[in-house]
Design a protein around this motif. Structure first.
Motif, PDB file in Angstrom:
ATOM      1  N   THR A  79       0.826  -1.217   0.000  1.00 42.96           N
ATOM      2  CA  THR A  79       0.000   0.000   0.000  1.00 42.96           C
ATOM      3  C   THR A  79       0.854   1.258   0.000  1.00 42.96           C
ATOM      4  OG1 THR A  79      -0.141  -0.022   2.417  1.00 42.96           O
ATOM      5  CG2 THR A  79      -1.895  -1.151   1.202  1.00 42.96           C
ATOM      6  N   ASP A  80       2.163   1.105  -0.104  1.00 43.61           N
ATOM      7  CA  ASP A  80       3.074   2.251   0.013  1.00 43.61           C
ATOM      8  C   ASP A  80       2.750   3.376  -0.967  1.00 43.61           C
ATOM      9  OD1 ASP A  80       4.363   0.952   2.049  1.00 43.61           O
ATOM     10  OD2 ASP A  80       6.060   0.298   0.826  1.00 43.61           O
ATOM     11  N   GLU A  83      -0.675   4.932  -0.196  1.00 46.60           N
ATOM     12  CA  GLU A  83      -0.580   5.740   1.023  1.00 46.60           C
ATOM     13  C   GLU A  83       0.090   7.080   0.736  1.00 46.60           C
ATOM     14  OE1 GLU A  83       0.971   3.758   4.547  1.00 46.60           O
ATOM     15  OE2 GLU A  83       0.179   1.872   3.781  1.00 46.60           O
ATOM     16  N   GLU A  84       1.162   7.056  -0.056  1.00 49.03           N
ATOM     17  CA  GLU A  84       1.855   8.299  -0.380  1.00 49.03           C
ATOM     18  C   GLU A  84       0.945   9.248  -1.156  1.00 49.03           C
ATOM     19  OE1 GLU A  84       5.796   9.819  -2.730  1.00 49.03           O
ATOM     20  OE2 GLU A  84       5.926   7.927  -1.620  1.00 49.03           O
ATOM     21  N   LYS A  86      -2.317   9.351  -1.056  1.00 51.76           N
ATOM     22  CA  LYS A  86      -3.344   9.847  -0.143  1.00 51.76           C
ATOM     23  C   LYS A  86      -2.783  10.886   0.828  1.00 51.76           C
ATOM     24  CE  LYS A  86      -6.540   6.037  -0.566  1.00 51.76           C
ATOM     25  NZ  LYS A  86      -7.792   6.733  -0.809  1.00 51.76           N
ATOM     26  N   LEU A  87      -1.542  10.701   1.263  1.00 50.14           N
ATOM     27  CA  LEU A  87      -0.916  11.694   2.133  1.00 50.14           C
ATOM     28  C   LEU A  87      -0.666  13.007   1.401  1.00 50.14           C
ATOM     29  CD1 LEU A  87       1.543   9.473   4.176  1.00 50.14           C
ATOM     30  CD2 LEU A  87      -0.398  10.774   5.073  1.00 50.14           C
TER      31      LEU A  87
END
Length: 133
Positions: A79-80, A83-84, A86-87
């Motif tokens: 999910t890296d 996740e990035e 989304k961040l």
């Protein structure tokens, strides 16, 4: 402390033993338990009740993290990157919120009413968990 390979081996063993469907169900159950624990923290009164509620939240976070790691193995995906992304999107929202008039308007609102009580509002839970009027 357990290394990454050992953690992965244990999780793969659990997936093989109980099956993917059962572990997906367990992930849902653990997330529900975390949700319940978080709700209890918000209702806890200061002192031992709060301490116990926080300890429970930490335990449930650990359970959910283990299940999330198993879900990554089940679905064979990291999910890296997601996740990035989304961040970065969150950062954009934070920056635009700070520059907007919305946060000024929200911060100037009158005292919270019955629909938006907060832990710091002085509302004390009644027996049965509902806050006093």
């Amino acid at each position: 402390m357990m290394d990454e390979r050992e953690r992965r081996d244990i999780m793969l063993r659990a997936i093989r033993r109980y099956g993917e469907a059962a572990q997906i169900d367990m992930a849902v159950e653990e997330m529900a338990e975390l949700t319940k624990a978080l709700c209890k923290v918000k209702r806890a009164t200061p002192g031992a009740t709060t301490t116990a509620a926080i300890v429970n939240v930490i335990e449930e976070i650990a359970d959910v993290q283990i299940m999330l790691d198993q879900l990554r193995l089940i679905f064979a995906r990291s999910t890296d990157e997601v996740e990035e992304d989304k961040l970065r999107r969150l950062l954009g929202r934070l920056n635009s919120y700070a520059e907007s008039n919305l946060h000024d308007w929200l911060n100037k609102q009158p005292e919270p009413g019955i629909w938006c009580r907060t832990v710091g509002s002085g509302a004390q839970p009644r027996e049965g968990g509902a806050p006093d009027e």
